[in-house]
Design a protein around this motif. Structure first.
Motif, PDB file in Angstrom:
ATOM      1  N   GLU A 258       0.747  -1.355   0.183  1.00 48.34           N
ATOM      2  CA  GLU A 258       0.127   0.002   0.130  1.00 48.34           C
ATOM      3  C   GLU A 258       0.667   0.934   0.285  1.00 48.34           C
ATOM      4  OE1 GLU A 258      -3.078   0.355   2.560  1.00 48.34           O
ATOM      5  OE2 GLU A 258      -3.480   2.185   2.973  1.00 48.34           O
TER       6      GLU A 258
ATOM      7  N   SER B  69       0.553   5.855  -0.215  1.00 51.67           N
ATOM      8  CA  SER B  69       0.310   6.954  -0.157  1.00 51.67           C
ATOM      9  C   SER B  69       0.927   8.311  -0.803  1.00 51.67           C
ATOM     10  CB  SER B  69      -0.290   6.997   0.753  1.00 51.67           C
ATOM     11  OG  SER B  69      -1.521   6.143   1.339  1.00 51.67           O
TER      12      SER B  69
ATOM     13  N   THR C 297      -4.431   6.959  -1.830  1.00 52.41           N
ATOM     14  CA  THR C 297      -3.868   5.875  -1.727  1.00 52.41           C
ATOM     15  C   THR C 297      -4.269   4.438  -2.302  1.00 52.41           C
ATOM     16  OG1 THR C 297      -4.308   6.074   1.142  1.00 52.41           O
ATOM     17  CG2 THR C 297      -3.941   3.766   0.235  1.00 52.41           C
TER      18      THR C 297
ATOM     19  N   LYS D  29      -3.063   0.374  -3.179  1.00 47.40           N
ATOM     20  CA  LYS D  29      -3.385  -0.737  -2.942  1.00 47.40           C
ATOM     21  C   LYS D  29      -2.863  -1.674  -3.742  1.00 47.40           C
ATOM     22  CE  LYS D  29      -5.362  -0.142   1.422  1.00 47.40           C
ATOM     23  NZ  LYS D  29      -6.711  -0.464   2.158  1.00 47.40           N
TER      24      LYS D  29
END
Lengths: 112, 111
Positions: free
Chosen positions: A55, A57, A62, A64
């Motif tokens: 993940e 950001s 963000t 994933k």
């Protein structure tokens, strides 16, 4: 059928709302890239994911990677008009050094 | 911040003419690519280049297309005899090991 499916095809959200868009592969993912594009312009690199469960950001975005589902999601928190554009996912499907294969893109509009 | 630069930003040409699109990849990158995007459509892979040779090419990249890295910094795409359907945005990209960066693109219009 497409190797990379992006969903939804387009999205309109009110400024300040959160949103999630997805990219699903029909093949094993060796890497997944997210780009943003304004219509008729260049591709702006957002993030690259390589490992399952990874993940990342950057500011309010963000991303994933779910390796088992062969899927990546991109989440935008508190959307702003500056987030509007076309979000493209690209995947390495033939190995870590293979070409990038792109999805059709998701058009995001943010209403002020 | 290092970037991939492309020239020209826009070129208009007559059908049948030769076109050369130029790219300066990021200096320590090893993999180079050309992609194209017909307006409103998907970004499509054309060719990848590594260690001074083509490593992969798509069906689009036929005999009318060629790539060169003439001087160790520039990376060029040549279209020998342009067709109307070659009208598109052409993107150059380069990669070291992970992140893959694209240039701003060269818009080719074939009349």
């Amino acid at each position: 059928s497409q190797e990379l499916e992006q969903s939804p095809q387009s999205l309109i959200v009110q400024e300040g709302k959160n949103l999630t868009i997805n990219c699903t592969s029909s093949k094993t993912l060796y890497g997944l890239y997210w780009y943003k594009q304004k219509y008729g312009e260049g591709l702006i690199f957002l993030m690259m994911l390589q490992k399952g469960g990874e993940e990342k950001s950057h500011e309010k975005i963000t991303a994933k990677l779910d390796e088992k589902k062969q899927q990546s999601s991109l989440h935008i928190t508190a959307s702003q008009p500056s987030h509007a554009g076309i979000y493209l996912c690209g995947a390495l499907l033939g190995g870590a050094n293979s070409k990038l294969t792109f999805g059709k893109g998701i058009t995001l509009s943010v209403r002020p | 911040e290092p970037e991939v630069t492309q020239t020209p930003s826009h070129q208009v040409t007559q059908m049948g003419q030769e076109v050369i699109l130029r790219c300066v990849p990021i200096s320590n990158h090893l993999y180079f690519y050309w992609y194209r995007q017909i307006l409103g459509q998907k970004v499509e892979f054309l060719v990848s280049f590594y260690n001074n040779e083509i490593s992969e090419k798509s069906e689009i990249f036929d005999d009318q297309f060629s790539v060169e890295r003439p001087d160790g910094s520039n990376f060029t795409l040549k279209i020998r005899s342009t067709k109307l359907e070659d009208s598109a945005m052409y993107f150059c990209a380069s990669r070291a090991r992970g992140e893959l960066f694209f240039g701003e693109g060269s818009r080719l219009t074939v009349l």
